[in-house]
Design a protein around this motif. Structure first.
Motif, PDB file in Angstrom:
ATOM      1  N   UNK A  64     -17.277  -0.937   1.554  1.00  0.00           N
ATOM      2  CA  UNK A  64     -16.579  -1.241   0.560  1.00  0.00           C
ATOM      3  C   UNK A  64     -17.294  -1.666  -0.645  1.00  0.00           C
ATOM      4  N   UNK A  65     -18.678  -2.704  -0.484  1.00  0.00           N
ATOM      5  CA  UNK A  65     -19.131  -3.208  -1.470  1.00  0.00           C
ATOM      6  C   UNK A  65     -20.193  -2.463  -2.205  1.00  0.00           C
ATOM      7  N   UNK A  66     -20.547  -1.537  -1.463  1.00  0.00           N
ATOM      8  CA  UNK A  66     -21.734  -0.598  -1.908  1.00  0.00           C
ATOM      9  C   UNK A  66     -21.500   0.859  -1.616  1.00  0.00           C
ATOM     10  N   UNK A  67     -20.376   1.399  -2.001  1.00  0.00           N
ATOM     11  CA  UNK A  67     -19.965   2.640  -1.510  1.00  0.00           C
ATOM     12  C   UNK A  67     -21.104   3.717  -1.845  1.00  0.00           C
ATOM     13  N   UNK A  68     -21.617   3.627  -3.023  1.00  0.00           N
ATOM     14  CA  UNK A  68     -22.605   4.697  -3.547  1.00  0.00           C
ATOM     15  C   UNK A  68     -23.855   4.748  -2.468  1.00  0.00           C
ATOM     16  N   UNK A  69     -24.151   3.621  -1.913  1.00  0.00           N
ATOM     17  CA  UNK A  69     -25.352   3.570  -1.226  1.00  0.00           C
ATOM     18  C   UNK A  69     -25.135   3.609   0.380  1.00  0.00           C
ATOM     19  N   UNK A  70     -23.779   3.673   0.733  1.00  0.00           N
ATOM     20  CA  UNK A  70     -23.263   3.951   2.035  1.00  0.00           C
ATOM     21  C   UNK A  70     -24.009   4.883   2.960  1.00  0.00           C
ATOM     22  N   UNK A  71     -24.043   6.294   2.540  1.00  0.00           N
ATOM     23  CA  UNK A  71     -24.811   7.347   3.146  1.00  0.00           C
ATOM     24  C   UNK A  71     -26.228   6.906   3.238  1.00  0.00           C
ATOM     25  N   UNK A  72     -26.733   6.362   2.329  1.00  0.00           N
ATOM     26  CA  UNK A  72     -28.274   5.987   2.512  1.00  0.00           C
ATOM     27  C   UNK A  72     -28.538   5.009   3.465  1.00  0.00           C
TER      28      UNK A  72
END
Length: 313
Positions: A125-133
């Protein structure tokens, strides 16, 4: 003078206080509750395994919760329903220590699993762009392995510290075996055990609470700032169910452990709260998550429909 009973085979648990007229209704109620717990949790496990849409970090972490809940329920219910129908509250010392190990393993495991799930939601929720990483399969394996290794290490040490003593009493003050009640059967110096118990309680309960508070404050801030009502609703719905489960376990566990250290605390209150720790989370966890998390609800429905179709075929 106390008589050394370390070689005694049997210990006596606190009486259930069930009248003769209520023995079989209580036995039936306990058996049905246990079977429902096993069914609901197995249903969640099966849905996650079968549905490819649920093969995500959030649900893989959640997969560990039903396993842990079933272990806690199995440590408690079979002996309870046996005691109800036979009115026999005796338990062997090895069986009592085993039950204590499983109960504490379940409680510690739940805290760590729920904390890891809170971290997953925080990243999503807070870091969606880094979630997959961040939540890569490798990191996910490390998180899950750490949960079980840390839990096993803490509880094995707890039980080994207990097992080194020779017990001089036989009456367990609770309805099931646990470390605080077994320490009350010891007549030696248990200072080290008390320090270790307090340290692990602060580490596990306090650490889990700190993670939950931090992650949920960050999630709340992000949800308030977002301009997408649907995303905000979905996030709060998922996290709300998680928070209910966590607070239910935390409150009852902490109050029960503290009550053991206060002589004036009501034994009935302590027993009720202690029993609720091993009944309510295993029963309500799959219901709360199954109803509140849309993807899991759809996965369960799909699994049930598939089962019905296969039975007809």
């Amino acid at each position: 003078m106390y008589t050394n009973v370390s070689s005694s085979v049997l210990l006596s648990l606190a009486p259930l206080g069930i009248s003769d007229a209520n023995i079989y209704p209580a036995f039936l109620f306990g058996t049905i509750t246990y079977l429902l717990i096993m069914f609901f949790n197995l249903l969640v496990l099966a849905a996650i395994v079968v549905s490819k849409k649920l093969h995500k970090p959030m649900f893989i972490l959640l997969f560990n919760l039903p396993i842990n809940d079933m272990m806690g329920a199995t440590a408690f219910f079979p002996h309870l329903v046996y005691s109800v129908v036979t009115q026999d509250r005796l338990i062997s010392q090895p069986a009592c220590i085993t039950q204590a190990f499983l109960i504490h393993f379940y409680g510690t495991g739940n805290c760590l699993i729920l904390s890891s799930m809170a971290y997953d939601r925080y990243v999503a929720i807070c870091c969606p762009l880094r979630y997959n990483a961040v939540m890569t399969p490798q990191n996910l394996i490390k998180i899950i392995a750490s949960i079980w290794v840390i839990t096993f290490s803490i509880i094995v040490t707890l039980i080994l510290l207990l097992a080194r003593f020779r017990m001089c009493r036989t009456h367990v003050v609770d309805l099931f075996c646990n470390n605080p009640s077994l320490l009350k059967l010891v007549c030696d110096d248990i200072t080290m055990n008390n320090y270790y118990g307090l340290a692990t309680m602060c580490l596990v309960q306090g650490g889990a609470l700190a993670i939950i508070i931090y992650t949920y404050l960050q999630i709340l801030r992000t949800c308030v700032m977002t301009n997408h009502p649907d995303a905000r609703r979905k996030a709060l719905q998922t996290c709300g169910s998680h928070l209910v489960v966590f607070l239910l376990l935390q409150f009852n566990t902490v109050i029960t452990l503290i009550a053991h250290r206060i002589e004036s605390a009501s034994p009935y209150m302590r027993r009720v709260l202690g029993v609720s720790v091993v009944i309510f989370p295993p029963f309500f966890d799959p219901i709360i998550y199954g109803l509140k998390i849309t993807e899991l609800k759809q996965g369960i429905k799909g699994f049930l429909k598939r089962g019905v179709v296969s039975m007809k075929g």
